[in-house]
Design an enzyme around this catalytic site. Structure first.
Site, mmCIF file in Angstrom:
data_model
loop_
_atom_site.group_PDB
_atom_site.id
_atom_site.type_symbol
_atom_site.label_atom_id
_atom_site.label_comp_id
_atom_site.label_asym_id
_atom_site.label_seq_id
_atom_site.Cartn_x
_atom_site.Cartn_y
_atom_site.Cartn_z
ATOM 1 N N LYS A 100 0.842 -1.201 0.000
ATOM 2 C CA LYS A 100 0.000 0.000 0.000
ATOM 3 C C LYS A 100 0.873 1.244 0.000
ATOM 4 O O LYS A 100 1.898 1.301 0.692
ATOM 5 C CB LYS A 100 -0.925 -0.020 1.218
ATOM 6 N N SER A 175 -9.184 3.400 2.699
ATOM 7 C CA SER A 175 -8.116 3.854 1.827
ATOM 8 C C SER A 175 -7.331 2.726 1.156
ATOM 9 O O SER A 175 -6.516 2.978 0.268
ATOM 10 C CB SER A 175 -7.148 4.738 2.614
ATOM 11 N N SER A 199 -10.360 1.843 6.901
ATOM 12 C CA SER A 199 -9.625 1.910 5.636
ATOM 13 C C SER A 199 -9.263 0.558 5.055
ATOM 14 O O SER A 199 -8.971 0.443 3.871
ATOM 15 C CB SER A 199 -8.339 2.736 5.809
#
Length: 506
Positions: A100, A175, A199
């Site tokens: 990520k 996210s 997220s």
């Protein structure tokens, strides 16, 4: 071997998509048995990424093919008899992984979706990437995320929007949206994410995969500018099977001397065939929080999807009963806003200090967080901490009555890709850009582990929903065991595959 899924089909070097269809355990077994080479695996994933990722924008800053294939060759050589380093690095040996874009991976930019950090190449690995590499993973790039990780909708000025894996017209969540979509579309066999206000859980729910927010301190973060109070966010695993989820958590978890609040309890996350047996659910007590007595705004169809998932547990002998938090939820929301502002504002302030025109290159939601925090003082943070502590006590009281708590992961179905966030849910106006994600804050504020389970689909058949199970702090293994049995019960639902994207998103 996890009995919750049928055996994977035999891999064939002649069918690259057959290789990418394998879960991480099956892929690992094929590599270690020398049925597949690391080069064949890398080539299959790169072919699929090049074919699908232009429409998905899930993986960003992909390394050159020749560099990745050379790394795969080195991993193959390590498994060859007579090599100076003969043997496997670990269960992820030779398996492609994208990190990520909020976490550091040596040689890749850590942009967090901000144009101000487009050239911020990491000089070394963060702790999570280092642990995944030590287990044998080959880092191929990063996964897309919202700018600064704010808002559960993956779009940013650098890489654009990542559409949902099931419907390219709507949001993937965030996210960790790029990670969830890459996982659902078989661009990665497992994925890492991070979770502050859902997220990791939100995109897992909206893309029909598993996602686990670990207990606070279970997966330590390093490097970090502040090591003591910035523990609301945590990294964690995402996977298409519970067995892979548990294995990736085991790789990510564990203490490190640079992270003073990391858990060092020696917890095991290993799953046995018995855990995948629905009979293991008999007597499990689940407290159903629903819409928190009307406090949460929920779109039509969310509660029925979650109740259908709970019915699967009940069919195996689990006991589901309604429960309520014995706290003022409006006051708790205000306490959450204080903590969030206190932790987000310094990150925004660091960007504002980079150059005189920085404010023009930061999303308005981030500036709002920063500006709202300017009058914040230590007493306000301490008072919010006291309310958080009372909430923790209230949760412990509930966990004395039940084993797990259950909530919808999301309050809405995936919304249009061009929207920034839902202005209202079920006719109720949203007073902040993240109020529609309120259902995720409770596990975060309790420091508790929470798992997102695929629960079902919208009536249109294209939009997934997730059920959130929350265990007491440090009881991560309990969640994984319940999820393994659920995986068996929901095998038909979990077998559904998203369509291949038709073209680049608008």
């Amino acid at each position: 071997m996890n009995a919750s899924r049928p055996p994977s089909p035999a891999p064939s070097p002649d069918t690259p998509d057959g290789i990418t269809d394998l879960d991480a355990h099956a892929l690992s077994a094929a590599i270690h048995a020398r049925q597949l080479s690391c080069r064949e695996v890398m080539a299959a994933y790169l072919a699929r990424i090049h074919r699908l990722n232009p429409a998905l924008r899930a993986i960003v800053n992909l390394a050159p093919d020749e560099r990745l294939l050379a790394q795969a060759d080195r991993h193959d050589a390590e498994l060859a008899p007579g090599h100076a380093r003969t043997g496997s690095r670990g269960w992820l040996h030779g398996i492609p992984q994208a990190i990520k874009d909020a976490a550091m991976a040596e040689g890749f930019a850590t942009t967090v979706g901000s144009p101000l950090l487009a050239g911020a190449v990491a000089p070394h690995d963060g702790l999570m990437a280092a642990r995944m590499k030590a287990a044998g993973a080959i880092v191929i790039g990063k996964t897309n995320m919202p700018e600064l990780g704010l808002g559960s909708h993956t779009f940013n000025p650098l890489f654009g929007a990542t559409p949902n894996a099931w419907d390219a017209t709507v949001s993937a969540g965030g996210s960790s949206g790029g990670a969830a979509v890459a996982l659902a579309q078989r661009l990665l066999p497992v994925a890492d994410g991070s979770d502050f206000m859902g997220s990791l859980r939100n995109p897992a729910a909206w893309n029909h995969v598993f996602g686990l927010r670990p207990s606070q301190g279970r997966v330590p973060l390093w490097p970090a500018q502040e090591l003591w109070i910035s523990q609301l966010g945590t990294e964690g695993p995402m996977a298409r099977s519970v067995r892979d989820l548990a294995a990736l958590l085991a790789t990510q978890a564990g203490p490190d001397p640079r992270t003073p609040l990391a858990l060092a309890d020696g917890a095991s996350f290993a799953l046995s065939p018995a855990h995948a047996d629905p009979a293991s659910l008999r007597g499990l007590r689940i407290g159903w929080l629903g819409d928190l007595g009307g406090h949460l705004a929920l779109e039509d169809g969310i509660l029925p999807a979650c109740q259908a998932a709970l019915a699967r547990f009940e069919s195996a002998g689990a006991e589901v009963q309604p429960v309520r938090f014995a706290v003022d939820l409006d006051a708790l929301w205000q306490a959450w806003l204080v903590w969030r502002r206190a932790l987000v504002a310094p990150r925004v302030a660091a960007l504002l200090a980079l150059r005189p025109d920085a404010r023009q290159h930061i999303k308005p939601e981030a500036l709002w967080e920063h500006d709202q925090a300017q009058g914040l003082d230590a007493m306000a943070l301490l008072r919010a901490g006291e309310l958080r502590s009372r909430f923790h006590d209230a949760c412990l009281a509930l966990w004395r009555q039940v084993d797990l708590l259950a909530l919808p992961v999301t309050q809405a179905w995936p919304f249009a890709l061009g929207e920034r966030w839902p202005a209202q849910i079920a006719g109720r106006p949203m007073d902040t850009y993240h109020r529609w994600m309120e259902s995720t804050l409770y596990a975060t504020f309790a420091g508790a582990p929470a798992i997102s389970l695929p629960a079902g689909f919208h009536a249109n058949g294209r939009w997934p929903a997730g059920l959130q199970l929350i265990a007491p702090p440090r009881a991560d293994a309990r969640l994984l065991q319940a999820a393994a049995a659920y995986e068996t019960l929901a095998a038909g639902l979990l077998a559904r595959r998203p369509p291949a994207p038709a073209g680049p998103p608008a």
